[in-house]
Design a protein around this motif. Structure first.
Motif, short mmCIF file in Angstrom:
data_model
loop_
_atom_site.label_atom_id
_atom_site.label_comp_id
_atom_site.label_asym_id
_atom_site.label_seq_id
_atom_site.Cartn_x
_atom_site.Cartn_y
_atom_site.Cartn_z
N SER A 9 0.01 13.15 2.00
CA SER A 9 0.31 11.79 2.48
C SER A 9 -0.94 11.16 3.10
CB SER A 9 1.42 11.85 3.52
OG SER A 9 1.56 10.58 4.11
N ARG A 10 -1.09 9.84 2.88
CA ARG A 10 -2.20 9.10 3.50
C ARG A 10 -1.76 8.48 4.83
NH1 ARG A 10 -2.25 5.02 0.78
NH2 ARG A 10 -0.87 5.56 -0.95
N ARG A 11 -0.51 8.67 5.22
CA ARG A 11 0.08 7.98 6.38
C ARG A 11 -0.76 8.16 7.65
NH1 ARG A 11 1.57 6.59 10.59
NH2 ARG A 11 3.61 6.06 11.40
N SER A 12 -1.25 9.39 7.90
CA SER A 12 -1.94 9.63 9.18
C SER A 12 -3.35 9.00 9.20
CB SER A 12 -2.02 11.13 9.47
OG SER A 12 -2.71 11.73 8.41
N SER A 13 -3.85 8.57 8.02
CA SER A 13 -5.19 7.95 8.01
C SER A 13 -5.12 6.44 8.26
CB SER A 13 -5.88 8.22 6.67
OG SER A 13 -5.17 7.52 5.64
N ILE A 14 -3.90 5.90 8.40
CA ILE A 14 -3.75 4.44 8.56
C ILE A 14 -3.60 4.10 10.05
CG2 ILE A 14 -2.34 2.42 7.93
CD1 ILE A 14 -3.61 3.81 5.49
N ASP A 15 -4.35 3.11 10.49
CA ASP A 15 -4.26 2.66 11.87
C ASP A 15 -3.11 1.64 11.99
OD1 ASP A 15 -4.51 1.66 14.39
OD2 ASP A 15 -6.54 0.84 14.10
N PHE A 16 -1.97 2.10 12.49
CA PHE A 16 -0.79 1.21 12.55
C PHE A 16 -0.92 0.14 13.64
CE2 PHE A 16 2.97 2.25 9.81
CZ PHE A 16 2.25 2.98 8.88
N SER A 17 -2.00 0.22 14.45
CA SER A 17 -2.18 -0.85 15.44
C SER A 17 -3.04 -1.97 14.86
CB SER A 17 -2.82 -0.29 16.71
OG SER A 17 -4.12 0.16 16.40
N ASN A 18 -3.51 -1.79 13.63
CA ASN A 18 -4.31 -2.83 12.98
C ASN A 18 -3.95 -2.83 11.49
OD1 ASN A 18 -6.29 -4.62 12.15
ND2 ASN A 18 -7.88 -3.03 12.08
N SER A 26 1.60 2.14 0.74
CA SER A 26 2.29 3.38 1.13
C SER A 26 2.08 4.45 0.05
CB SER A 26 3.78 3.11 1.32
OG SER A 26 3.96 1.95 2.07
N ASP A 27 2.55 5.65 0.35
CA ASP A 27 2.26 6.80 -0.52
C ASP A 27 2.81 6.68 -1.94
OD1 ASP A 27 0.75 8.43 1.14
OD2 ASP A 27 2.52 9.31 2.11
N HIS A 28 4.01 6.07 -2.07
CA HIS A 28 4.68 6.13 -3.38
C HIS A 28 4.98 4.75 -3.96
CE1 HIS A 28 5.48 10.05 -1.48
NE2 HIS A 28 5.31 10.50 -2.72
N MET A 29 5.25 4.72 -5.24
CA MET A 29 5.65 3.47 -5.91
C MET A 29 6.72 3.77 -6.94
SD MET A 29 2.34 2.88 -8.40
CE MET A 29 3.03 1.43 -9.17
N LEU A 30 7.43 2.72 -7.32
CA LEU A 30 8.42 2.87 -8.39
C LEU A 30 7.87 2.21 -9.64
CD1 LEU A 30 11.96 3.09 -8.66
CD2 LEU A 30 11.29 0.87 -9.48
N VAL A 31 8.04 2.85 -10.79
CA VAL A 31 7.60 2.28 -12.07
C VAL A 31 8.72 2.47 -13.08
CG1 VAL A 31 5.87 2.35 -13.90
CG2 VAL A 31 5.21 3.01 -11.60
N CYS A 32 9.01 1.41 -13.83
CA CYS A 32 9.97 1.56 -14.92
C CYS A 32 9.54 0.68 -16.09
CB CYS A 32 11.37 1.15 -14.43
SG CYS A 32 12.64 1.55 -15.65
N ASP A 121 8.67 6.75 6.75
CA ASP A 121 7.80 6.81 7.92
C ASP A 121 6.64 5.81 7.83
OD1 ASP A 121 6.55 8.24 5.99
OD2 ASP A 121 5.86 9.87 7.30
N TRP A 122 6.61 5.03 6.75
CA TRP A 122 5.62 3.94 6.65
C TRP A 122 6.14 2.64 7.25
CZ3 TRP A 122 0.62 4.01 4.50
CH2 TRP A 122 0.23 5.24 3.95
N VAL A 123 7.40 2.63 7.69
CA VAL A 123 7.95 1.39 8.28
C VAL A 123 7.52 1.32 9.74
CG1 VAL A 123 10.03 0.03 8.72
CG2 VAL A 123 9.96 1.58 6.74
N PRO A 124 6.69 0.34 10.12
CA PRO A 124 6.21 0.27 11.50
C PRO A 124 7.34 -0.05 12.47
CG PRO A 124 4.99 -1.26 10.07
CD PRO A 124 6.18 -0.77 9.30
N ASP A 125 7.09 0.17 13.78
CA ASP A 125 8.17 -0.13 14.73
C ASP A 125 7.80 -1.24 15.72
OD1 ASP A 125 6.38 1.20 16.27
OD2 ASP A 125 7.74 2.82 16.88
N ALA A 126 6.59 -1.78 15.65
CA ALA A 126 6.20 -2.80 16.64
C ALA A 126 6.82 -4.16 16.30
CB ALA A 126 4.68 -2.91 16.69
N GLU A 127 6.93 -5.02 17.33
CA GLU A 127 7.43 -6.39 17.13
C GLU A 127 6.54 -7.11 16.12
OE1 GLU A 127 10.14 -7.29 18.91
OE2 GLU A 127 10.27 -9.28 18.00
N ASP A 128 7.14 -7.92 15.27
CA ASP A 128 6.42 -8.68 14.24
C ASP A 128 5.73 -7.78 13.20
OD1 ASP A 128 7.12 -11.23 15.16
OD2 ASP A 128 5.49 -11.20 16.63
N HIS A 129 6.12 -6.51 13.13
CA HIS A 129 5.61 -5.60 12.11
C HIS A 129 6.77 -5.18 11.20
CE1 HIS A 129 2.23 -5.57 14.78
NE2 HIS A 129 1.56 -4.71 14.03
#
Ligand code: COI
Length: 353
Positions: A9-18, A26-32, A121-129
């Motif tokens: 996962s790349r999640r921990s390399s992302i600065d969620f405060s910026n 995010s890590d995954h995508m859907l393709v059809c 776990d890619w869904v942020p929790d801050a206001e306006d995020h």
């Protein structure tokens, strides 16, 4: 549905405060894929590169449309998507006009829910995020004959985002360029509607504005949209917004805000609004507030209106009606107030970001 999970996962390399808008996927995508007149099995896989050659039809003729919607982290840690069925319906309206196949509801909603459960776990929790969700459908045959494609591809990618604009915005009432014409594709979320807007927008930015207010294609006398958003004006005690036509995108945020305004018992008119009327109202101090409404920016207060070289200031009160409406929307989205309109679609996840 085939599912291949990322090895790392790349999640921990992302600065969620910026979180600049739309930069981090995010890590995954859907393709059809749609081939031989049929949708094939959908796949969730690690976000990655396109699989096509340079003959990719969508690149040449713009037979392509997208959607934008958001998932929110609620106060109890759960995740909810805001009105996804409205975006599903609109993508299929775009698909019809652009001669692309209809997307089945099970593919859209089933694929979306599964994808978001995997990447919750890619869904942020801050206001306006929030987690911005970008479904898109494009012509994916590899030929350059100028006719509709045979094959199509539907994808969903997602990106954790913060506020779209860092503050209030200055807009210029456009008097030269046009976003959409009657009988055209302005009501769709066709990729080309956005491609065509960058040049006029960049000219407005050079002149010191953030965005343009689009006007009608015939005489530039009537207000249509505000940049990539719908426009709402508060003149005296009455909210005004242009009515939907085939030149205007039927915004999901627009529809929701109109609903909230009516529910407050506030006065609102959906009717043609002339540039003259608005310039007069601004000059006379009757234009009390103005804001753009869209998925990305939600409610974006307008502090300046430019018209033929003259700038008019518009109040941007922090305790005014625009911010009140935004708070009402955010409260519903983050689970702080009752979802009495049934707008939120909950996911089965319990992780916290
Ligand atoms: C929206 O806010 O609805 C948009 O479509 C914005 C997007 C083009 C970034």
């Amino acid at each position: 549905m085939k599912i291949e999970l990322t090895k790392e996962s790349r999640r921990s390399s992302i600065d969620f405060s910026n979180l600049p808008f739309g930069k981090n996927m995010s890590d995954h995508m859907l393709v059809c894929h749609f081939k031989n007149g049929q949708w094939q099995e959908a796949e969730i896989r690690p976000y990655g590169q396109l699989d096509f050659s340079y003959g990719l039809h969508a690149l040449h003729y713009g037979q392509s449309a997208f959607e934008g919607m958001k998932a929110y982290r609620k106060e109890d840690g759960g995740v909810s998507i805001f009105r996804p069925l409205d975006n599903f319906a609109r993508l299929n309206r775009s698909a019809e006009r652009l001669m692309m196949p209809q997307i089945p509801k099970d593919l859209f909603m089933g694929g979306l829910k599964k994808l978001l459960e995997i990447d919750s776990d890619w869904v942020p929790d801050a206001e306006d995020h929030s987690l911005y969700i970008r479904p898109f459908l494009f012509a994916s045959s590899e030929f350059i004959a100028a006719r509709q494609s045979d094959d199509y591809t539907f994808c969903i990618i997602t990106s954790p985002v913060g506020p779209y604009y860092s503050g209030t915005v200055k807009v210029k009432i456009e008097q030269e360029y046009t976003r959409a014409t009657g009988g055209g594709i302005g009501f769709t979320k066709a990729a080309g509607n956005y491609g065509g807007s960058f040049y006029p927008t960049s000219k407005a930015i050079q002149e010191g504005y953030n965005q343009v207010i689009w006007t009608d294609h015939k005489e530039h006398k009537f207000i249509e949209e505000s940049g990539t958003m719908n426009l709402m004006l508060l003149v005296g005690d009455t909210f005004l917004t242009p009515p939907l036509t085939d030149r205007i995108l039927a915004g999901v945020t627009r529809r929701s805000i109109i609903h909230l305004i009516k529910d407050q018992g506030w006065s609102i008119q959906e009717r043609p609004i002339s540039v003259d009327e608005i310039v007069h109202a601004a000059r006379d101090g009757e234009l009390k507030e103005a804001f753009g409404m869209g998925t990305a920016a939600v409610v974006s207060q307008i502090d300046t209106l430019g018209y033929k070289g003259e700038n008019f200031s518009i109040p941007v009160p922090v305790d005014g009606k625009a911010m009140y409406i935004k708070r009402m929307l955010n409260d519903i989205r983050m689970g702080r107030s009752d979802d009495k309109y049934d707008w939120m679609v909950d996911l089965s996840v319990s992780e916290t970001a």
